[in-house]
Enzyme design. Structure first.
Site, short mmCIF file in Angstrom:
data_model
loop_
_atom_site.label_atom_id
_atom_site.label_comp_id
_atom_site.label_asym_id
_atom_site.label_seq_id
_atom_site.Cartn_x
_atom_site.Cartn_y
_atom_site.Cartn_z
N ASP A 37 0.82 -1.32 0.01
CA ASP A 37 0.13 0.00 -0.20
C ASP A 37 0.81 1.17 0.03
O ASP A 37 2.08 1.14 0.29
CB ASP A 37 -0.95 0.17 1.34
CG ASP A 37 -1.98 -1.03 0.95
OD1 ASP A 37 -2.14 -1.31 0.19
OD2 ASP A 37 -2.37 -1.17 2.26
N LYS A 59 -3.73 3.65 -2.43
CA LYS A 59 -4.72 4.43 -2.79
C LYS A 59 -3.97 5.70 -3.33
O LYS A 59 -3.12 6.18 -2.90
CB LYS A 59 -5.31 5.02 -1.39
CG LYS A 59 -6.65 4.13 -1.08
CD LYS A 59 -7.03 4.70 0.28
CE LYS A 59 -8.20 4.08 0.93
NZ LYS A 59 -8.71 4.77 2.12
N MET A 173 -7.36 9.27 9.42
CA MET A 173 -8.06 9.48 8.21
C MET A 173 -8.98 10.83 8.53
O MET A 173 -9.86 11.00 7.76
CB MET A 173 -8.75 8.54 7.35
CG MET A 173 -7.95 7.32 6.93
SD MET A 173 -8.79 6.21 6.24
CE MET A 173 -8.96 5.20 7.76
C1 LIG Z 1 -5.95 3.42 5.91
S1 LIG Z 1 -5.65 4.22 7.44
C2 LIG Z 1 -4.41 2.78 7.88
C3 LIG Z 1 -4.14 2.58 9.40
C4 LIG Z 1 -2.91 1.50 9.63
N1 LIG Z 1 -3.36 0.25 9.41
C5 LIG Z 1 -2.37 1.84 10.93
O1 LIG Z 1 -2.71 0.62 11.83
O2 LIG Z 1 -1.94 2.61 11.50
C6 LIG Z 1 -4.59 5.26 7.29
C7 LIG Z 1 -4.28 6.49 8.25
O3 LIG Z 1 -3.65 6.24 9.36
C8 LIG Z 1 -2.89 7.25 9.70
N2 LIG Z 1 -1.56 7.19 9.62
C9 LIG Z 1 -0.90 5.86 9.15
N3 LIG Z 1 0.35 6.00 9.15
C10 LIG Z 1 0.76 7.51 9.48
C11 LIG Z 1 1.84 8.35 9.62
N4 LIG Z 1 3.22 7.63 9.60
N5 LIG Z 1 1.85 9.57 10.11
C12 LIG Z 1 0.46 9.87 10.42
N6 LIG Z 1 -0.70 9.26 10.20
C13 LIG Z 1 -0.62 8.14 9.82
C14 LIG Z 1 -3.51 8.60 9.08
O4 LIG Z 1 -4.65 9.10 9.59
C15 LIG Z 1 -3.76 7.82 7.88
O5 LIG Z 1 -4.77 8.62 6.86
#
Ligand SMILES: C[S@@+](CC[C@H](N)C(=O)[O-])C[C@H]1O[C@@H](n2cnc3c(N)ncnc32)[C@H](O)[C@@H]1O
Length: 242
Positions: A37, A59, A173
């Site tokens: 991803d 995405k 998100m």
């Molecule tokens: C589709 S979700 C996936 C979450 C992922 N499975 C997790 O456990 O962190 C994606 C969201 O996770 C958050 N996110 C993931 N990695 C991030 C990062 N390195 N910095 C800030 N937000 C992050 C943001 O809110 C982003 O829009």
């Protein structure tokens, strides 16, 4: 690794490659094919063996570059061709990651699946910036919610249950909907001066942090021009930020 063809569902953590599990990293290094991803960092992809197939299914611009059903089918096709297929997802595959949907499709087709959990953005990023999610006297619980919904659709969250000043609220998100989140939480009773933080690209070298009250956070984030991915955390624990 398993004897039969297997899909290995691996959580890549929030970005810093050293925040991945040893098991997940071992599977990545032994993969024949890797499906990944957008949130998987380059440093982790550098660990994929040179000869392995790499397929990007992330995405772009808010839409899946591949619909979920096509990703499920892709995994089935790949595991018919390769013995060790790694499905690599940012954070933890089971936290807003649709990992279970993929596992269900694979298991229904009789495919062997193994899972290595990942550090989810909330725990990884907060620890990295020196903040707890719970803290005696400041937060007696924590909630993770997603603000993902259709582009022009209002958020369908239970605002009165979320507007608890004694619980840390983590919004995944939430960047595009931050003004609505702030407004609805305050309307539901959350104090406008509730301490809040938004973290862009957490744990990565270009991480950015924006702190302020719940009322002012949308403007501060806009002025700072924070880029996704952004994690939003609302709660008194943010007062511990130094
Ligand atoms: C589709 S979700 C996936 C979450 C992922 N499975 C997790 O456990 O962190 C994606 C969201 O996770 C958050 N996110 C993931 N990695 C991030 C990062 N390195 N910095 C800030 N937000 C992050 C943001 O809110 C982003 O829009």
């Amino acid at each position: 690794m398993a004897d039969q063809p297997t899909v290995y569902l691996v959580g890549a953590g929030p970005g810093d490659p050293e925040l991945m599990t040893l098991k997940g990293m071992r599977w990545v290094r032994e993969a024949d094919a890797v499906v990944y991803d957008r949130l998987v960092s380059d440093a982790i992809l550098d660990q994929v063996p040179k000869g392995a197939a790499r397929i990007y299914v992330g995405k772009q611009g808010g839409t899946h570059s591949l619909p979920q059903e096509d990703i499920n089918q892709l995994l089935l096709d790949l595991v018919g061709k390769y013995r060790r297929v790694v499905r690599l997802k940012g954070g933890d595959p089971y936290v807003f990651g649709r990992g279970a949907e993929e596992v269900q499709a694979l298991v229904a087709a009789g495919i062997n699946v193994e899972v290595a959990p990942g550090i989810t953005a909330a725990t990884g990023i907060m620890a990295q910036i020196g903040l707890p999610l719970t803290h005696r006297g400041l937060a007696n619980g924590v909630r993770f919610v997603t603000a993902q919904c259709g582009k022009d659709v209002p958020l369908d969250l239970n605002w009165s249950s979320l507007a608890d000043p004694d619980t840390t609220l983590v919004v995944y998100m939430g960047l595009a909907k931050l003004p609505e989140i702030s407004e609805k939480l305050i309307a539901a009773g959350m104090p406008p001066d509730q301490p809040s933080v938004a973290i862009s690209k957490g744990t990565l070298p270009d991480q950015e942090i924006c702190t302020g009250t719940l009322a002012e956070l949308p403007t501060l984030v806009k002025d700072q021009n924070l880029k996704p991915p952004v994690l939003i955390v609302i709660g008194k624990v943010v007062t511990l930020f130094v």
